[in-house]
Scaffold this motif. Structure first.
Motif, short mmCIF file in Angstrom:
data_model
loop_
_atom_site.label_atom_id
_atom_site.label_comp_id
_atom_site.label_asym_id
_atom_site.label_seq_id
_atom_site.Cartn_x
_atom_site.Cartn_y
_atom_site.Cartn_z
N TYR A 195 0.79 -1.27 0.00
CA TYR A 195 0.04 0.06 -0.09
C TYR A 195 0.84 1.34 -0.14
O TYR A 195 0.60 2.17 -0.57
N LYS A 196 1.96 1.08 0.74
CA LYS A 196 2.86 2.47 0.74
C LYS A 196 3.54 2.75 -0.57
O LYS A 196 3.42 3.90 -0.87
N GLU B 85 -5.39 3.74 5.93
CA GLU B 85 -5.13 3.52 4.78
C GLU B 85 -5.77 4.80 3.97
O GLU B 85 -5.23 5.40 3.20
N PHE C 262 -8.49 4.52 -6.30
CA PHE C 262 -7.99 3.59 -5.16
C PHE C 262 -9.27 2.79 -4.95
O PHE C 262 -10.48 3.46 -4.61
N SER D 11 1.06 9.68 -5.54
CA SER D 11 1.51 10.88 -5.22
C SER D 11 1.91 11.71 -6.25
O SER D 11 1.77 12.97 -6.48
N VAL E 38 0.61 4.36 -2.87
CA VAL E 38 0.51 5.73 -2.45
C VAL E 38 1.55 6.72 -2.97
O VAL E 38 1.28 7.86 -3.69
N GLY F 192 -5.43 12.51 -2.06
CA GLY F 192 -6.32 11.65 -2.59
C GLY F 192 -7.80 12.22 -2.05
O GLY F 192 -7.88 12.66 -0.86
N ALA G 147 -3.61 7.78 4.98
CA ALA G 147 -2.43 7.90 4.15
C ALA G 147 -2.59 8.29 2.71
O ALA G 147 -1.79 9.10 2.36
N VAL G 148 -3.58 8.11 2.01
CA VAL G 148 -3.96 8.60 0.71
C VAL G 148 -4.38 9.81 0.70
O VAL G 148 -4.01 10.72 -0.44
N VAL H 196 -10.55 8.27 -4.61
CA VAL H 196 -10.61 7.07 -3.58
C VAL H 196 -12.21 6.90 -3.05
O VAL H 196 -12.81 7.29 -2.14
N ILE I 190 -6.22 12.03 -7.54
CA ILE I 190 -6.51 10.67 -6.87
C ILE I 190 -7.78 10.63 -6.35
O ILE I 190 -8.18 11.35 -5.45
#
Ligand code: SAH
Length: 249
Positions: free
Chosen positions: A153-154, A206, A195, A161, A157, A215, A209-210, A168, A166
């Motif tokens: 996932y990291k 998650e 995503f 970026s 992302v 995102g 993070a996005v 989601v 983005i």
């Protein structure tokens, strides 16, 4: 009309020399004859071609018209798909390629039921890429979308970026006005990441993070969709926005 993807080196002047599986398919399966026509996609450009002759190893085709049809979206959409169960990934690849996706990144997420062993990843990716190619042929794409190996996932992302937008899809996001506004930001030439969570959905971390890298969470309506339905709905929404706004003329 049948559509074939030609390797870089297969162009020779005003002709394409097709070998291997394509040659066999044209000659022995489709049993084409001289003067039959078909499409050849080469470096993202579609060519209307006429069969000239067969040699032992090759199908010789002459170009009648270059840039015959443009079937590509003017927007590069990358689908970051949470790894789903069983053969759902194959179905998602086939359908999103039909809808115009540029790239598919299978992503390992916290709530994924499936955990792929490292040694199996390459074999899966090879199979998924073949499915993308078959779907691209069938839907007369001029580009074969890439399917990457499953990614953390990291890493996904970090890759997203760099993109212009983005999206989601998230069942806890509210309001279709926000979705409409988000989709309307899509313009020609953009790189867009989408995503989609796996069956178990996104972990809230998650989502954090996005959204930290820009995102935007969006709703796909008031019902909970299965992961594969969500992927197809999101792709359809973006494709229709782009096509309806004449961005592809
Ligand atoms: N966690 C949920 C559903 C997961 S559905 C549960 O188990 O109840 C799988 C993915 O599809 C979600 O992570 C989301 O990306 C997408 N999705 C499903 N329904 C959606 C909706 N109504 N709006 C936006 N995204 C949706």
């Amino acid at each position: 009309m049948f559509n074939f993807f030609a390797k870089d080196e297969s162009r020779s002047g005003n002709r394409f020399l097709l070998d291997g599986a394509d040659h066999n398919h044209i000659k022995n399966v489709l049993r084409m004859r001289p003067d039959d026509t078909f499409l050849v996609s080469h470096n993202g450009v579609s060519h209307l071609c006429r069969l000239v002759e067969f040699t032992d190893q090759q199908t010789v085709a002459e170009i009648i018209e270059e840039n015959y049809q443009n079937t590509e979206l003017p927007v590069a959409i990358t689908l970051f798909q949470g790894l789903p169960k069983s053969d759902k990934m194959e179905w998602i690849i086939q359908k999103t390629v039909e809808l115009g996706v540029a790239e598919i990144v299978p992503v390992e997420m916290t709530n994924c039921v499936v955990k792929l062993e490292d040694k199996k990843k390459k074999a899966k990716q090879t199979r998924w890429q073949a499915i993308a190619e078959a779907a691209a042929k069938q839907s007369k794409r001029t580009v074969i979308p890439t399917v990457t190996e499953p990614m953390s996932y990291k890493a996904a992302v970090a890759m997203a970026s760099e993109m212009d937008l983005i999206l989601v899809p998230y069942e806890n996001a509210r309001g279709m006005v926000a979705t409409k506004e988000a989709v309307e930001q899509i313009k020609s030439g953009m790189k867009v990441g989408i995503f989609i969570g796996p069956e178990g959905g996104f972990d809230p971390k998650e989502i954090d993070a996005v959204t930290d890298v820009g995102g935007q969470t969006v709703s796909l309506g008031s019902r909970i969709l299965r992961t594969e339905t969500a992927a197809i709905t999101a792709l359809s929404l973006c494709m229709l926005h782009v096509e309806m706004n004449g961005e592809n003329q």
